[in-house]
Design an enzyme around this catalytic site. Structure first.
Site, mmCIF file in Angstrom:
data_model
loop_
_atom_site.group_PDB
_atom_site.id
_atom_site.type_symbol
_atom_site.label_atom_id
_atom_site.label_comp_id
_atom_site.label_asym_id
_atom_site.label_seq_id
_atom_site.Cartn_x
_atom_site.Cartn_y
_atom_site.Cartn_z
ATOM 1 N N ARG A 106 0.908 -1.138 -0.048
ATOM 2 C CA ARG A 106 -0.100 0.017 0.072
ATOM 3 C C ARG A 106 0.727 1.239 0.141
ATOM 4 O O ARG A 106 1.810 1.293 0.955
ATOM 5 C CB ARG A 106 -0.959 -0.105 1.123
ATOM 6 N N HIS A 133 -7.276 0.382 -6.750
ATOM 7 C CA HIS A 133 -7.300 -0.322 -5.479
ATOM 8 C C HIS A 133 -7.971 -1.757 -5.952
ATOM 9 O O HIS A 133 -9.133 -2.063 -5.776
ATOM 10 C CB HIS A 133 -8.360 0.284 -4.398
ATOM 11 N N GLN A 136 -9.905 -4.298 -3.829
ATOM 12 C CA GLN A 136 -11.163 -3.986 -3.143
ATOM 13 C C GLN A 136 -12.144 -4.340 -4.195
ATOM 14 O O GLN A 136 -13.322 -4.884 -4.112
ATOM 15 C CB GLN A 136 -11.003 -2.493 -2.974
ATOM 16 N N CYS A 269 -16.520 1.065 0.250
ATOM 17 C CA CYS A 269 -15.357 0.412 0.559
ATOM 18 C C CYS A 269 -14.741 0.168 1.915
ATOM 19 O O CYS A 269 -14.335 -0.564 2.370
ATOM 20 C CB CYS A 269 -14.153 0.715 -0.314
ATOM 21 N N ARG A 297 -13.621 -9.334 1.296
ATOM 22 C CA ARG A 297 -12.017 -9.059 0.886
ATOM 23 C C ARG A 297 -10.969 -10.194 1.537
ATOM 24 O O ARG A 297 -10.307 -10.441 0.674
ATOM 25 C CB ARG A 297 -11.674 -7.744 1.749
HETATM 26 N N1 NVA Z 1 -10.352 6.528 -1.464
HETATM 27 C C1 NVA Z 1 -9.945 5.999 -0.051
HETATM 28 C C2 NVA Z 1 -10.109 4.640 0.055
HETATM 29 C C3 NVA Z 1 -9.713 3.883 0.917
HETATM 30 C C4 NVA Z 1 -9.846 2.371 1.237
HETATM 31 C C5 NVA Z 1 -8.591 6.406 0.228
HETATM 32 O O1 NVA Z 1 -7.692 6.345 -0.612
HETATM 33 O O2 NVA Z 1 -8.435 7.000 1.306
HETATM 34 N N1 CP Z 2 -11.537 -0.699 2.055
HETATM 35 C C1 CP Z 2 -10.024 -0.642 2.559
HETATM 36 O O1 CP Z 2 -9.053 -0.823 1.685
HETATM 37 O O2 CP Z 2 -10.015 -0.487 3.946
HETATM 38 P P1 CP Z 2 -8.539 -0.151 4.816
HETATM 39 O O3 CP Z 2 -8.064 1.098 4.413
HETATM 40 O O4 CP Z 2 -8.893 -0.600 6.143
HETATM 41 O O5 CP Z 2 -7.668 -1.354 4.189
#
Ligand code: NVA
Ligand code: CP
Length: 309
Positions: A106, A133, A136, A269, A297
């Site tokens: 990430r 992502h 997801q 998500c 997930r």
């Molecule tokens: N768009 C959000 C998704 C979190 C899972 C972010 O990047 O923070």
């Molecule tokens: N939806 C998702 O990716 O959640 P987290 O940021 O908690 O991993």
């Protein structure tokens, strides 16, 4: 073609057939975990999990899935790696690949993930970047399939910020023949590469792709209404400005849901910001499938790991 050893960075790497295989294996492994009969396909394998951003779902579902399949997950916070002191991503990729069998990462910048994947001979799986992502959206498509019984011909309305999740939904939906209408304010459009891929995929599957401004228009005839935060990770400094742009027009509330199909489901998500992109009555209402979606997930990542690593 086999998915073994591939990098999964955007979701555009997977074909419709690959995704169907992931869904089939997801169901098989979910049934087997329930009776304590999971095949230890990751036995003797280690997976590095680099996180430059916080995570609840992604981190835990990956750790659990890797362990359930007999593998060894190694959680590595960016801050605790020499990366934080300036070691290059390329060198980190070269070193990690000498120790582990796959890297889940990430990162804040998608270009960093591309560098990592370029230099690592082992498979790299995107656990969220600023642009995509994929894990997801694999879970999201599986959730739609489970709740609606089919994918081709469904209509998804995505309302809000053209985020990483929205970009990947554009790619994933169009691969599977799912129509997608995005409603976002001017200046918050999805990624142009994601739109281009979506249009290419749509030519093959016949899916419809629309980028609109009006949420009411986007949700017309929708089977799924989806939203994500207005303030993604790393954009906290823009919070006030963004809330002014998005609210009240882009909030998914009961009034907006009433314009979708009567049996439409609500997806997110997570994490959700109640009272911002979604109203309590929707996320806590009978149309909401957000916790099944979060659970999926784990199920879909088990299948992805079994196929890729
Ligand atoms: N768009 C959000 C998704 C979190 C899972 C972010 O990047 O923070
Ligand atoms: N939806 C998702 O990716 O959640 P987290 O940021 O908690 O991993």
């Amino acid at each position: 073609m086999s998915m073994r050893g591939m990098d999964l960075l955007t979701l555009q790497e997977l074909s419709k057939r690959d995704l169907e295989r992931v869904f089939e294996l997801t169901k098989e492994l979910r049934a087997r975990v329930a009776v304590g009969d999971l095949p230890p396909v990751l036995s003797g394998k280690s997976v590095a999990m680099i996180f430059q951003r916080p995570s609840t779902r992604t981190r835990i579902s990956f750790e659990v899935a890797i362990r359930q399949l007999g593998g060894h997950p190694i959680y590595l916070s960016w801050e605790e790696l020499q990366l934080a002191r300036g070691e290059t991503i390329e060198d980190t990729a070269r070193v990690l690949s000498r120790y582990v069998d796959a890297v889940v990462a990430r990162v804040s910048l998608h270009s960093d993930l591309e560098k990592l994947a370029e230099e690592a001979p082992v498979p790299v799986i995107n656990a969220l970047s600023n642009r995509f992502h994929p894990c997801q959206v694999v879970a999201d498509l599986f959730t739609m399939l489970e709740h609606k019984g089919y994918l081709e011909g469904l209509k998804v309305a995505y309302v809000g910020d053209g985020t990483n999740v929205c970009n990947t939904l554009l790619v994933g939906c169009t691969k599977m023949g799912v129509d997608i209408s995005v409603a976002c304010p001017k200046g918050y459009d999805p990624d142009s590469q994601a739109i281009e891929w979506a249009r290419e995929n749509a030519e093959e599957t016949g899916a419809l792709v629309e980028i609109l401004r009006d949420p009411a228009k986007a949700v017309e005839g929708a089977d799924v209404v989806y939203t994500d935060t207005f303030v993604s990770m790393g954009l906290e400094a823009e919070r006030e400005k963004r809330l002014k742009v998005f609210l009240p027009k882009y909030q998914v509330n009961l009034e907006l849901m009433s314009k979708a199909n009567p049996d439409a489901i609500f997806m997110h998500c997570l994490p959700a910001h109640r009272g911002e992109e979604v109203a309590d009555e929707v996320i806590d209402g009978p149309m909401s499938v957000v916790f099944d979606q979060a659970e999926n997930r784990l199920h879909t990542q088990r299948a992805l790991l079994a196929l890729i690593v």
